[in-house]
Scaffold this motif. Structure first.
Motif, PDB file in Angstrom:
ATOM      1  N   ALA A  90     -46.152 -18.214  50.880  1.00  0.00           N
ATOM      2  CA  ALA A  90     -47.545 -18.105  50.437  1.00  0.00           C
ATOM      3  C   ALA A  90     -48.132 -16.747  50.834  1.00  0.00           C
ATOM      4  CB  ALA A  90     -48.375 -19.240  51.030  1.00  0.00           C
ATOM      5  N   ARG A  91     -47.874 -16.304  52.055  1.00  0.00           N
ATOM      6  CA  ARG A  91     -48.390 -15.002  52.500  1.00  0.00           C
ATOM      7  C   ARG A  91     -47.797 -13.867  51.661  1.00  0.00           C
ATOM      8  NH1 ARG A  91     -47.440 -17.452  57.637  1.00  0.00           N
ATOM      9  NH2 ARG A  91     -49.431 -18.217  58.416  1.00  0.00           N
ATOM     10  N   GLN A  92     -46.497 -13.938  51.399  1.00  0.00           N
ATOM     11  CA  GLN A  92     -45.831 -12.891  50.617  1.00  0.00           C
ATOM     12  C   GLN A  92     -46.344 -12.836  49.185  1.00  0.00           C
ATOM     13  OE1 GLN A  92     -41.694 -13.842  50.920  1.00  0.00           O
ATOM     14  NE2 GLN A  92     -41.535 -13.202  53.065  1.00  0.00           N
ATOM     15  N   ASN A  93     -46.912 -13.948  48.722  1.00  0.00           N
ATOM     16  CA  ASN A  93     -47.375 -14.014  47.342  1.00  0.00           C
ATOM     17  C   ASN A  93     -48.891 -14.046  47.215  1.00  0.00           C
ATOM     18  OD1 ASN A  93     -44.863 -14.237  45.569  1.00  0.00           O
ATOM     19  ND2 ASN A  93     -44.431 -15.600  47.270  1.00  0.00           N
ATOM     20  N   GLY A  94     -49.579 -13.641  48.263  1.00  0.00           N
ATOM     21  CA  GLY A  94     -51.026 -13.456  48.181  1.00  0.00           C
ATOM     22  C   GLY A  94     -51.886 -14.695  48.330  1.00  0.00           C
ATOM     23  N   TYR A  95     -51.332 -15.781  48.753  1.00  0.00           N
ATOM     24  CA  TYR A  95     -52.128 -16.981  48.952  1.00  0.00           C
ATOM     25  C   TYR A  95     -52.759 -16.945  50.345  1.00  0.00           C
ATOM     26  CZ  TYR A  95     -50.074 -19.263  44.879  1.00  0.00           C
ATOM     27  OH  TYR A  95     -49.685 -19.590  43.609  1.00  0.00           O
ATOM     28  N   PRO A  96     -54.032 -17.240  50.457  1.00  0.00           N
ATOM     29  CA  PRO A  96     -54.634 -17.320  51.791  1.00  0.00           C
ATOM     30  C   PRO A  96     -54.196 -18.634  52.444  1.00  0.00           C
ATOM     31  CG  PRO A  96     -56.259 -17.879  50.119  1.00  0.00           C
ATOM     32  CD  PRO A  96     -55.000 -17.484  49.387  1.00  0.00           C
ATOM     33  N   ILE A  97     -53.633 -18.534  53.634  1.00  0.00           N
ATOM     34  CA  ILE A  97     -53.141 -19.741  54.302  1.00  0.00           C
ATOM     35  C   ILE A  97     -53.276 -19.579  55.803  1.00  0.00           C
ATOM     36  CG2 ILE A  97     -50.741 -18.961  54.323  1.00  0.00           C
ATOM     37  CD1 ILE A  97     -50.038 -21.981  53.755  1.00  0.00           C
ATOM     38  N   GLY A 101     -52.368 -26.392  60.531  1.00  0.00           N
ATOM     39  CA  GLY A 101     -53.124 -27.341  59.719  1.00  0.00           C
ATOM     40  C   GLY A 101     -52.418 -27.683  58.425  1.00  0.00           C
ATOM     41  N   ARG A 102     -53.101 -28.468  57.641  1.00  0.00           N
ATOM     42  CA  ARG A 102     -52.541 -28.956  56.388  1.00  0.00           C
ATOM     43  C   ARG A 102     -52.432 -27.822  55.371  1.00  0.00           C
ATOM     44  NH1 ARG A 102     -53.424 -34.682  53.850  1.00  0.00           N
ATOM     45  NH2 ARG A 102     -53.150 -35.115  56.041  1.00  0.00           N
ATOM     46  N   ILE A 103     -51.327 -27.798  54.670  1.00  0.00           N
ATOM     47  CA  ILE A 103     -51.116 -26.797  53.627  1.00  0.00           C
ATOM     48  C   ILE A 103     -51.694 -27.347  52.327  1.00  0.00           C
ATOM     49  CG2 ILE A 103     -49.402 -25.513  52.306  1.00  0.00           C
ATOM     50  CD1 ILE A 103     -47.544 -25.732  54.754  1.00  0.00           C
ATOM     51  N   PRO A 104     -52.575 -26.582  51.667  1.00  0.00           N
ATOM     52  CA  PRO A 104     -53.162 -27.084  50.422  1.00  0.00           C
ATOM     53  C   PRO A 104     -52.084 -27.454  49.400  1.00  0.00           C
ATOM     54  CG  PRO A 104     -54.311 -25.116  51.162  1.00  0.00           C
ATOM     55  CD  PRO A 104     -53.108 -25.278  52.043  1.00  0.00           C
ATOM     56  N   LEU A 105     -52.321 -28.542  48.696  1.00  0.00           N
ATOM     57  CA  LEU A 105     -51.366 -29.043  47.712  1.00  0.00           C
ATOM     58  C   LEU A 105     -51.068 -28.001  46.637  1.00  0.00           C
ATOM     59  CD1 LEU A 105     -49.657 -31.402  46.834  1.00  0.00           C
ATOM     60  CD2 LEU A 105     -51.620 -32.320  45.609  1.00  0.00           C
ATOM     61  N   GLU A 106     -52.054 -27.226  46.272  1.00  0.00           N
ATOM     62  CA  GLU A 106     -51.857 -26.176  45.272  1.00  0.00           C
ATOM     63  C   GLU A 106     -50.762 -25.199  45.718  1.00  0.00           C
ATOM     64  OE1 GLU A 106     -54.255 -22.154  44.169  1.00  0.00           O
ATOM     65  OE2 GLU A 106     -55.444 -23.972  44.326  1.00  0.00           O
ATOM     66  N   ILE A 107     -50.753 -24.850  46.995  1.00  0.00           N
ATOM     67  CA  ILE A 107     -49.755 -23.917  47.519  1.00  0.00           C
ATOM     68  C   ILE A 107     -48.382 -24.585  47.567  1.00  0.00           C
ATOM     69  CG2 ILE A 107     -49.053 -22.585  49.545  1.00  0.00           C
ATOM     70  CD1 ILE A 107     -52.021 -22.009  50.039  1.00  0.00           C
ATOM     71  N   VAL A 108     -48.345 -25.833  47.997  1.00  0.00           N
ATOM     72  CA  VAL A 108     -47.069 -26.560  48.047  1.00  0.00           C
ATOM     73  C   VAL A 108     -46.476 -26.660  46.644  1.00  0.00           C
ATOM     74  CG1 VAL A 108     -45.955 -28.761  48.581  1.00  0.00           C
ATOM     75  CG2 VAL A 108     -47.714 -27.852  50.111  1.00  0.00           C
ATOM     76  N   ASP A 109     -47.307 -27.007  45.667  1.00  0.00           N
ATOM     77  CA  ASP A 109     -46.827 -27.111  44.282  1.00  0.00           C
ATOM     78  C   ASP A 109     -46.304 -25.772  43.773  1.00  0.00           C
ATOM     79  OD1 ASP A 109     -47.424 -29.790  44.180  1.00  0.00           O
ATOM     80  OD2 ASP A 109     -49.343 -29.521  43.127  1.00  0.00           O
ATOM     81  N   ALA A 110     -47.044 -24.696  44.043  1.00  0.00           N
ATOM     82  CA  ALA A 110     -46.625 -23.365  43.598  1.00  0.00           C
ATOM     83  C   ALA A 110     -45.311 -22.970  44.258  1.00  0.00           C
ATOM     84  CB  ALA A 110     -47.711 -22.340  43.908  1.00  0.00           C
ATOM     85  N   TYR A 111     -45.178 -23.275  45.532  1.00  0.00           N
ATOM     86  CA  TYR A 111     -43.938 -22.969  46.253  1.00  0.00           C
ATOM     87  C   TYR A 111     -42.763 -23.711  45.631  1.00  0.00           C
ATOM     88  CZ  TYR A 111     -40.417 -23.148  49.948  1.00  0.00           C
ATOM     89  OH  TYR A 111     -39.241 -23.085  50.644  1.00  0.00           O
ATOM     90  N   GLU A 112     -42.944 -25.009  45.405  1.00  0.00           N
ATOM     91  CA  GLU A 112     -41.846 -25.812  44.859  1.00  0.00           C
ATOM     92  C   GLU A 112     -41.466 -25.378  43.453  1.00  0.00           C
ATOM     93  OE1 GLU A 112     -43.119 -29.860  45.379  1.00  0.00           O
ATOM     94  OE2 GLU A 112     -42.752 -29.788  47.537  1.00  0.00           O
ATOM     95  N   LYS A 113     -42.416 -24.904  42.670  1.00  0.00           N
ATOM     96  CA  LYS A 113     -42.134 -24.465  41.303  1.00  0.00           C
ATOM     97  C   LYS A 113     -41.515 -23.080  41.258  1.00  0.00           C
ATOM     98  CE  LYS A 113     -45.798 -27.133  39.167  1.00  0.00           C
ATOM     99  NZ  LYS A 113     -47.129 -27.083  38.569  1.00  0.00           N
ATOM    100  N   ASN A 114     -41.841 -22.224  42.225  1.00  0.00           N
ATOM    101  CA  ASN A 114     -41.491 -20.814  42.087  1.00  0.00           C
ATOM    102  C   ASN A 114     -40.658 -20.212  43.201  1.00  0.00           C
ATOM    103  OD1 ASN A 114     -43.171 -20.157  39.648  1.00  0.00           O
ATOM    104  ND2 ASN A 114     -44.692 -21.079  40.989  1.00  0.00           N
TER     105      ASN A 114
END
Length: 138
Positions: A90-97, A101-114
Protein backbone atom coordinates in the motif's frame (compact mmCIF):
# COMPACT_ATOMS: atom_id res chain seq x y z
CA UNK A 1 -15.31 -25.45 60.69
CA UNK A 2 -13.74 -28.16 58.53
CA UNK A 3 -14.42 -28.41 54.84
CA UNK A 4 -13.81 -31.41 52.62
CA UNK A 5 -14.10 -31.14 48.88
CA UNK A 6 -14.12 -34.19 46.66
CA UNK A 7 -13.64 -34.43 42.95
CA UNK A 8 -15.36 -37.38 41.41
CA UNK A 9 -14.65 -38.47 37.86
CA UNK A 10 -17.68 -39.60 35.91
CA UNK A 11 -17.24 -41.98 32.97
CA UNK A 12 -18.18 -40.02 29.85
CA UNK A 13 -19.58 -43.12 28.15
CA UNK A 14 -21.89 -44.64 30.74
CA UNK A 15 -22.15 -42.08 33.54
CA UNK A 16 -20.64 -44.42 36.11
CA UNK A 17 -17.50 -43.87 38.14
CA UNK A 18 -14.38 -43.10 36.10
CA UNK A 19 -10.83 -44.02 37.03
CA UNK A 20 -8.75 -41.82 34.74
CA UNK A 21 -8.72 -39.02 32.22
CA UNK A 22 -7.24 -39.82 28.83
CA UNK A 23 -5.99 -36.99 26.63
CA UNK A 24 -5.54 -37.48 22.90
CA UNK A 25 -5.31 -35.49 19.70
CA UNK A 26 -6.85 -36.08 16.27
CA UNK A 27 -6.65 -33.70 13.29
CA UNK A 28 -5.01 -31.00 15.42
CA UNK A 29 -7.94 -31.03 17.84
CA UNK A 30 -7.23 -31.93 21.47
CA UNK A 31 -9.65 -34.11 23.42
CA UNK A 32 -9.97 -35.44 26.96
CA UNK A 33 -12.27 -38.19 28.11
CA UNK A 34 -12.90 -39.59 31.59
CA UNK A 35 -13.20 -43.38 31.57
CA UNK A 36 -13.31 -46.37 33.91
CA UNK A 37 -10.61 -49.04 33.54
CA UNK A 38 -12.67 -51.22 31.19
CA UNK A 39 -13.52 -48.38 28.82
CA UNK A 40 -9.94 -47.06 28.93
CA UNK A 41 -8.64 -50.51 27.98
CA UNK A 42 -11.14 -50.69 25.07
CA UNK A 43 -9.98 -47.29 23.82
CA UNK A 44 -6.33 -48.29 24.04
CA UNK A 45 -7.04 -51.61 22.31
CA UNK A 46 -8.92 -49.82 19.51
CA UNK A 47 -6.04 -47.37 19.01
CA UNK A 48 -3.26 -49.97 19.32
CA UNK A 49 -2.98 -50.84 15.59
CA UNK A 50 -2.86 -47.15 14.66
CA UNK A 51 -0.31 -46.36 17.35
CA UNK A 52 1.82 -49.31 16.22
CA UNK A 53 1.82 -48.03 12.61
CA UNK A 54 2.34 -44.38 13.54
CA UNK A 55 5.59 -42.58 14.18
CA UNK A 56 6.20 -40.67 17.38
CA UNK A 57 6.12 -36.92 17.25
CA UNK A 58 9.35 -35.14 18.19
CA UNK A 59 9.84 -34.55 21.90
CA UNK A 60 9.20 -30.84 21.45
CA UNK A 61 5.88 -31.47 19.73
CA UNK A 62 2.75 -29.77 20.90
CA UNK A 63 0.90 -31.49 23.69
CA UNK A 64 -2.88 -31.84 23.38
CA UNK A 65 -3.74 -29.10 25.86
CA UNK A 66 -1.47 -26.64 24.07
CA UNK A 67 -2.53 -27.50 20.54
CA UNK A 68 -5.06 -24.70 20.16
CA UNK A 69 -2.66 -22.07 21.49
CA UNK A 70 0.06 -23.24 19.10
CA UNK A 71 -2.34 -23.15 16.15
CA UNK A 72 -3.50 -19.67 17.15
CA UNK A 73 0.11 -18.54 17.43
CA UNK A 74 0.86 -19.82 13.92
CA UNK A 75 -2.24 -18.18 12.53
CA UNK A 76 -1.27 -14.93 14.22
CA UNK A 77 2.23 -15.07 12.74
CA UNK A 78 0.87 -15.77 9.25
CA UNK A 79 -1.73 -13.02 9.60
CA UNK A 80 0.92 -10.57 10.82
CA UNK A 81 3.19 -11.37 7.86
CA UNK A 82 0.27 -11.00 5.43
CA UNK A 83 -0.74 -7.65 6.96
CA UNK A 84 2.87 -6.42 6.78
CA UNK A 85 2.97 -7.34 3.09
CA UNK A 86 -0.29 -5.46 2.47
CA UNK A 87 0.98 -2.37 4.33
CA UNK A 88 4.27 -2.39 2.41
CA UNK A 89 2.46 -2.77 -0.92
CA UNK A 90 0.00 0.00 0.00
CA UNK A 91 2.81 2.44 0.85
CA UNK A 92 4.66 1.65 -2.39
CA UNK A 93 1.48 2.33 -4.33
CA UNK A 94 0.47 5.60 -2.69
CA UNK A 95 -2.21 4.41 -0.32
CA UNK A 96 -2.30 6.17 3.05
CA UNK A 97 -2.05 3.48 5.71
CA UNK A 98 -1.27 3.46 9.41
CA UNK A 99 1.44 1.29 10.98
CA UNK A 100 -1.11 -0.38 13.23
CA UNK A 101 -4.79 -1.12 13.36
CA UNK A 102 -7.29 -2.45 10.91
CA UNK A 103 -6.41 -2.27 7.23
CA UNK A 104 -9.21 -0.69 5.18
CA UNK A 105 -11.05 -3.22 3.03
CA UNK A 106 -10.45 -1.09 -0.05
CA UNK A 107 -6.68 -1.53 0.39
CA UNK A 108 -6.97 -5.27 1.05
CA UNK A 109 -9.10 -5.69 -2.09
CA UNK A 110 -6.67 -3.64 -4.19
CA UNK A 111 -3.74 -5.66 -2.86
CA UNK A 112 -5.41 -8.98 -3.62
CA UNK A 113 -6.34 -7.87 -7.14
CA UNK A 114 -3.03 -6.28 -8.07
CA UNK A 115 -0.15 -7.44 -5.89
CA UNK A 116 0.74 -10.35 -8.18
CA UNK A 117 0.41 -8.40 -11.44
CA UNK A 118 2.58 -5.47 -10.41
CA UNK A 119 -0.17 -3.06 -11.43
CA UNK A 120 -1.62 -0.75 -8.85
CA UNK A 121 -4.86 1.15 -9.02
CA UNK A 122 -4.72 4.79 -8.09
CA UNK A 123 -5.78 5.37 -4.50
CA UNK A 124 -9.30 6.68 -4.20
CA UNK A 125 -9.57 10.11 -2.70
CA UNK A 126 -12.48 11.25 -0.64
CA UNK A 127 -13.13 14.77 -1.84
CA UNK A 128 -16.35 16.69 -1.37
CA UNK A 129 -15.47 19.08 -4.19
CA UNK A 130 -17.16 18.02 -7.41
CA UNK A 131 -14.93 17.32 -10.38
CA UNK A 132 -14.84 20.16 -12.94
CA UNK A 133 -17.06 19.74 -15.97
CA UNK A 134 -15.53 20.37 -19.42
CA UNK A 135 -17.41 21.05 -22.60
CA UNK A 136 -16.10 20.41 -26.05
CA UNK A 137 -15.45 23.51 -28.07
CA UNK A 138 -17.22 23.62 -31.23
Amino acid sequence: MARIEQIRLVDDLDGGSADETIAFMVNNAAYEIDLNHAHADKLRDALAPYIAAARRAPSGAVRPRRARAAAASTMTTERRQHNNAIRSWARQNGYPIADRGRIPLEIVDAYEKNAGSGAAPAPRTTSTTPAPQFQEAG
